[in-house]
Scaffold this active site. Structure first.
Site, PDB file in Angstrom:
ATOM      1  N   ASP A   1     -61.905 -15.170  13.011  1.00 62.90           N
ATOM      2  CA  ASP A   1     -61.694 -15.326  11.565  1.00 62.90           C
ATOM      3  C   ASP A   1     -63.021 -15.144  10.819  1.00 62.90           C
ATOM      4  O   ASP A   1     -63.970 -14.526  11.311  1.00 62.90           O
ATOM      5  CB  ASP A   1     -61.032 -16.687  11.290  1.00 62.90           C
ATOM      6  CG  ASP A   1     -60.142 -16.682  10.063  1.00 62.90           C
ATOM      7  OD1 ASP A   1     -60.682 -16.796   8.952  1.00 62.90           O
ATOM      8  OD2 ASP A   1     -58.910 -16.562  10.210  1.00 62.90           O
ATOM      9  N   ASP A   2     -63.109 -15.697   9.655  1.00 64.35           N
ATOM     10  CA  ASP A   2     -64.244 -15.546   8.738  1.00 64.35           C
ATOM     11  C   ASP A   2     -65.581 -15.902   9.398  1.00 64.35           C
ATOM     12  O   ASP A   2     -65.651 -16.832  10.202  1.00 64.35           O
ATOM     13  CB  ASP A   2     -63.986 -16.494   7.552  1.00 64.35           C
ATOM     14  CG  ASP A   2     -64.845 -16.178   6.352  1.00 64.35           C
ATOM     15  OD1 ASP A   2     -65.727 -15.329   6.460  1.00 64.35           O
ATOM     16  OD2 ASP A   2     -64.606 -16.806   5.299  1.00 64.35           O
TER      17      ASP A   2
ATOM     18  N   ARG B   1     -64.461 -19.661  -5.433  1.00 62.82           N
ATOM     19  CA  ARG B   1     -64.949 -19.746  -4.054  1.00 62.82           C
ATOM     20  C   ARG B   1     -66.256 -18.947  -3.926  1.00 62.82           C
ATOM     21  O   ARG B   1     -66.463 -18.228  -2.954  1.00 62.82           O
ATOM     22  CB  ARG B   1     -63.908 -19.245  -3.054  1.00 62.82           C
ATOM     23  CG  ARG B   1     -64.066 -19.902  -1.683  1.00 62.82           C
ATOM     24  CD  ARG B   1     -63.268 -19.215  -0.597  1.00 62.82           C
ATOM     25  NE  ARG B   1     -63.369 -19.967   0.645  1.00 62.82           N
ATOM     26  CZ  ARG B   1     -63.137 -19.477   1.840  1.00 62.82           C
ATOM     27  NH1 ARG B   1     -62.765 -18.228   2.000  1.00 62.82           N
ATOM     28  NH2 ARG B   1     -63.255 -20.224   2.912  1.00 62.82           N
TER      29      ARG B   1
ATOM     30  N   ASP C   1     -57.283 -10.788   4.255  1.00 64.04           N
ATOM     31  CA  ASP C   1     -57.260 -11.955   3.373  1.00 64.04           C
ATOM     32  C   ASP C   1     -57.647 -11.574   1.944  1.00 64.04           C
ATOM     33  O   ASP C   1     -58.224 -10.502   1.699  1.00 64.04           O
ATOM     34  CB  ASP C   1     -58.250 -12.993   3.940  1.00 64.04           C
ATOM     35  CG  ASP C   1     -57.840 -14.424   3.626  1.00 64.04           C
ATOM     36  OD1 ASP C   1     -57.040 -14.623   2.702  1.00 64.04           O
ATOM     37  OD2 ASP C   1     -58.344 -15.343   4.303  1.00 64.04           O
TER      38      ASP C   1
ATOM     39  N   ASN D   1     -59.001 -14.137  -1.208  1.00 58.00           N
ATOM     40  CA  ASN D   1     -59.127 -15.563  -1.468  1.00 58.00           C
ATOM     41  C   ASN D   1     -59.497 -15.998  -2.874  1.00 58.00           C
ATOM     42  O   ASN D   1     -60.209 -16.987  -3.051  1.00 58.00           O
ATOM     43  CB  ASN D   1     -60.123 -16.173  -0.479  1.00 58.00           C
ATOM     44  CG  ASN D   1     -59.489 -16.340   0.884  1.00 58.00           C
ATOM     45  OD1 ASN D   1     -58.304 -16.625   0.990  1.00 58.00           O
ATOM     46  ND2 ASN D   1     -60.255 -16.142   1.940  1.00 58.00           N
TER      47      ASN D   1
ATOM     48  N   CYS E   1     -52.707 -12.309   4.085  1.00 57.04           N
ATOM     49  CA  CYS E   1     -53.132 -13.681   3.845  1.00 57.04           C
ATOM     50  C   CYS E   1     -53.774 -13.712   2.472  1.00 57.04           C
ATOM     51  O   CYS E   1     -54.356 -12.719   2.035  1.00 57.04           O
ATOM     52  CB  CYS E   1     -54.152 -14.086   4.915  1.00 57.04           C
ATOM     53  SG  CYS E   1     -54.806 -15.756   4.714  1.00 57.04           S
TER      54      CYS E   1
ATOM     55  N   ASP F   1     -52.215 -22.246   4.097  1.00 54.64           N
ATOM     56  CA  ASP F   1     -53.324 -22.907   4.787  1.00 54.64           C
ATOM     57  C   ASP F   1     -52.923 -24.320   5.187  1.00 54.64           C
ATOM     58  O   ASP F   1     -53.622 -24.965   5.962  1.00 54.64           O
ATOM     59  CB  ASP F   1     -54.566 -22.969   3.879  1.00 54.64           C
ATOM     60  CG  ASP F   1     -55.375 -21.681   3.956  1.00 54.64           C
ATOM     61  OD1 ASP F   1     -55.115 -20.869   4.863  1.00 54.64           O
ATOM     62  OD2 ASP F   1     -56.260 -21.496   3.100  1.00 54.64           O
TER      63      ASP F   1
HETATM   64  C1  GLA Z   1     -58.480 -18.393   3.714  1.00 62.51           C
HETATM   65  C2  GLA Z   1     -57.391 -18.232   4.756  1.00 62.51           C
HETATM   66  C3  GLA Z   1     -57.728 -19.036   5.981  1.00 62.51           C
HETATM   67  C4  GLA Z   1     -59.076 -18.606   6.517  1.00 62.51           C
HETATM   68  C5  GLA Z   1     -60.135 -18.731   5.440  1.00 62.51           C
HETATM   69  C6  GLA Z   1     -61.447 -18.146   5.885  1.00 62.51           C
HETATM   70  O1  GLA Z   1     -58.478 -19.677   3.181  1.00 62.51           O
HETATM   71  O2  GLA Z   1     -56.146 -18.595   4.233  1.00 62.51           O
HETATM   72  O3  GLA Z   1     -56.731 -18.877   6.962  1.00 62.51           O
HETATM   73  O4  GLA Z   1     -58.994 -17.279   6.982  1.00 62.51           O
HETATM   74  O5  GLA Z   1     -59.751 -18.058   4.264  1.00 62.51           O
HETATM   75  O6  GLA Z   1     -62.424 -18.245   4.917  1.00 62.51           O
END
Ligand code: GLA
Length: 615
Positions: free
Chosen positions: A260-261, A337, A372, A374, A412, A434
């Site tokens: 992930d991130d 963010r 994603d 965000n 996402c 989330d």
């Molecule tokens: C968002 C996604 C999470 C994760 C974070 C990473 O909030 O919904 O699942 O990937 O970003 O920063």
């Protein structure tokens, strides 16, 4: 005009496909001779579905520029009667809640999002139902928009008692100038009718979306059981840590590891790095290709997180191209963010995104991508901007998903803030929220299933206490809730005990047995977590030979005897065996008397039944 055996194609936006269906399209042309506007209304019907797809094309036939201020995809007058409107509002961590309101004359229901994406605050799916409608009775009309930008659904009863429902792009901050000869295409609205309650409507949408909307070959394939490191490590990982997690994952039968991130640029927290899609060699000395190869050696596929529509002010990309972030001239754009949104209305920005993501995907064995997004979009530079952005997003998605057809893409957006038919056209699954707490997920998944196929609802087993609300639930409950969707784990698996790992192993075997059923079956909602202390859903294969039943009792009560749960959609002449216990039951008994769940003596207890017909 009749377009026989044809559906509508919309330039730059996804719409329903003909697939193997029989579909006809009627085009009605209206003309306003005074201003010189021609409106082409498209109505597509499918032989096998109670569905009507609507879209419009507006053409400037005058000698002057025309300015569109609003362009809904559908406007439908429903017969006189009593109606409820059911919509799905929410927030981060509480996506797609369910609210039902009785419509009265003079009250205008305006259900909209102007947040730049389809949003967690209001999903672009709305139901209009007779007041007596429930899961199995009553009339329902669903309105679902194939669109990921700002949207609006308006419902209003007129003086004679007719109900007008309109759905389309949100007119707020919308404006589109048409030079002589130019045209504008609206997104598609998919209206579905059921005279047997919400359940029948959902099953129609599920079939239609799986067969006639999703472009990905993955829509028809079993999904890998994955483990995602996000809730396991957040930003605090090293290559060594990831490989240790991978060892355990491979041991229990997980198929795919998702990083992930935090793997790129300077990204140790969410304050920097977005836009710099180059591996951070300090954290990952083997690079993405090397890490993917190491995962592959362990027998795991490898997946990667991206958030390509964004840029951090503290990034090389922003320093090189500050003008690529969405902003209003001479004004400081608002951070959310700590990040800004890239201006996807600019072709060069789309090119950059396509190139930088493609380079990584072409040079490492990445078999899954979590895409994603965000933050909400603010600082729109002009009216109509959000539509331009959305077209840029679709351009990027269509090019990348076509270029890498073997990759499983998952959508996402801070969880489930962009869960819509536009996204599902390209990505067959979406991270639903989330909020990964199994009990919160009961409502989220229950409501999401009203329109969207269950295999598109990505759902993970995470740690207990849960990171979003601190709730303690058993490993069984967490998996039982997650089987309904695209199943996976998201926790630090190296911290699990041997006993837990053994349970996980068994859960994965079961999920693999259930996958085909979840992907193709008919979904029934049996007990609502909104109205009862329980939640129950059921999936039945098209040939009625396989059945999965899930029941959850939210809170335990002293001195109770559980009521039997009545199944739906079975063959009453068949006998079904519970493959988990060996016990057999006549179909008629399961449907009319029901089956009694057994719960552990605790809150948040679940029971599942995996039934197969006995020949
Ligand atoms: C968002 C996604 C999470 C994760 C974070 C990473 O909030 O919904 O699942 O990937 O970003 O920063």
């Amino acid at each position: 005009k009749n377009h026989h055996d044809a559906v509508v194609e919309i330039t730059g936006m996804p719409a329903l496909l003909k697939g193997d269906s029989k579909a006809d399209t009627l085009e009605v042309v209206l003309e306003d001779a005074i201003i010189g506007l021609e409106v082409h209304l498209f109505y597509t019907v499918f032989e096998e579905y109670n569905v009507l797809a609507r879209s419009a094309v507006l053409v400037n036939q005058s000698q002057e520029e025309l300015c569109l201020r609003s362009a809904y995809s559908a406007s439908v007058d429903l017969p006189q009667g009593e109606y409820d409107v059911i919509h799905f509002p929410g927030s981060w961590g509480r996506e797609r809640d369910q609210v039902r309101t009785h419509l009265t004359m003079g009250l205008k229901a305006e259900l909209e999002s102007a947040r730049g994406g389809s949003s967690a605050q209001l999903n672009p799916f709305v139901m209009i139902a007779s007041p007596d409608a429930d899961e199995v009775h009553g009339e329902v009309y669903g309105f679902a928009l194939v669109y990921s930008g700002n949207h609006s659904t308006v419902a209003k009863i007129d003086q004679f008692g007719y109900l007008r429902v309109q759905q389309g792009m949100n007119p707020h901050q919308f404006e589109w100038k048409l030079a002589p000869g130019e045209h504008f295409e609206t997104p598609q609205c998919v209206i579905c009718y059921s005279d047997a309650g919400f359940g029948q409507m959902s099953r129609e949408y599920h079939d239609l979306i799986r067969n006639n909307l999703m472009r990905s070959a993955w829509a028809k394939k079993d999904r890998p059981v994955l483990i995602n490191n996000w809730e396991g490590t957040y930003f605090g990982f090293t290559e060594e840590k990831l490989l240790a997690m991978a060892d355990k994952a491979a041991e229990v039968g997980i198929d795919l590891f998702v990083l992930d991130d935090g793997w790129f640029g300077k990204r140790d927290d969410d304050r920097s790095g977005l836009g710099d899609w180059f591996v951070n060699k300090k954290k990952l000395p083997s690079g993405i290709d090397g890490l993917a190869a190491k995962m592959n050696e362990k027998g795991l596929k490898f997946g990667l997180w991206f958030e390509p529509e964004m840029v951090s002010p503290d990034s090389d990309l922003y320093r090189a191209h500050p003008d690529w972030a969405i902003h209003v001239e001479e004004r400081e754009p608002a951070l959310s963010r700590h990040q800004l949104v890239l201006d996807l209305s600019k072709p060069e920005v789309c090119e950059y995104v396509i190139q930088v993501v493609s380079d990584i995907l072409a040079n490492a064995n990445v078999e899954y991508v979590k895409w994603d997004m965000n933050r909400q979009i603010t600082d729109m530079p002009c009216n109509g901007y959000n539509h331009k952005y959305t077209l840029g997003y679709y351009k990027i998605m269509s090019i990348i998903t076509e270029r890498f057809p073997h990759i499983l893409f998952e959508g996402c957006s801070s969880g489930g803030a962009r869960f819509d038919l536009g996204v599902l056209a390209y990505m067959p699954q979406i991270w639903a929220s989330d909020n990964s707490d199994a009990i919160a997920r009961l409502k989220i998944q229950y409501s999401t299933s009203m329109c969207y196929p269950i295999a598109s609802i990505s759902s993970h087993v995470t740690a207990s206490p849960n990171h979003q609300n601190g709730r303690l639930t058993s490993l069984k409950t967490r998996a039982d809730v997650a089987y309904m969707g695209a199943f996976g784990y998201e926790l630090d698996i190296t911290k699990m005990t041997d006993e837990e790992l053994q349970i996980v192993k068994e859960q994965i075997v079961l999920d693999k047995q259930l996958q085909e059923l979840m992907r193709n079956g008919d979904f029934y909602r049996i007990l609502s977590p909104y109205d009862t202390n329980y939640c129950s859903w059921e999936v039945v294969s098209k040939d009625k030979k396989k059945v999965f039943l899930f029941v959850c009792r939210v809170l335990n009560k002293a001195q109770t005897k559980e009521s039997p749960v009545k199944l739906q959609g079975l063959d009453e002449d068949k006998v079904y065996r519970n493959t988990l216990t060996g016990q057999e039951y006549p179909g008629s008994m399961l449907m009319y008397k029901g089956i009694r769940p057994h719960f552990r003596w605790e809150d948040f207890a679940t029971d599942i039944f995996v039934l197969e017909s006995v020949e």
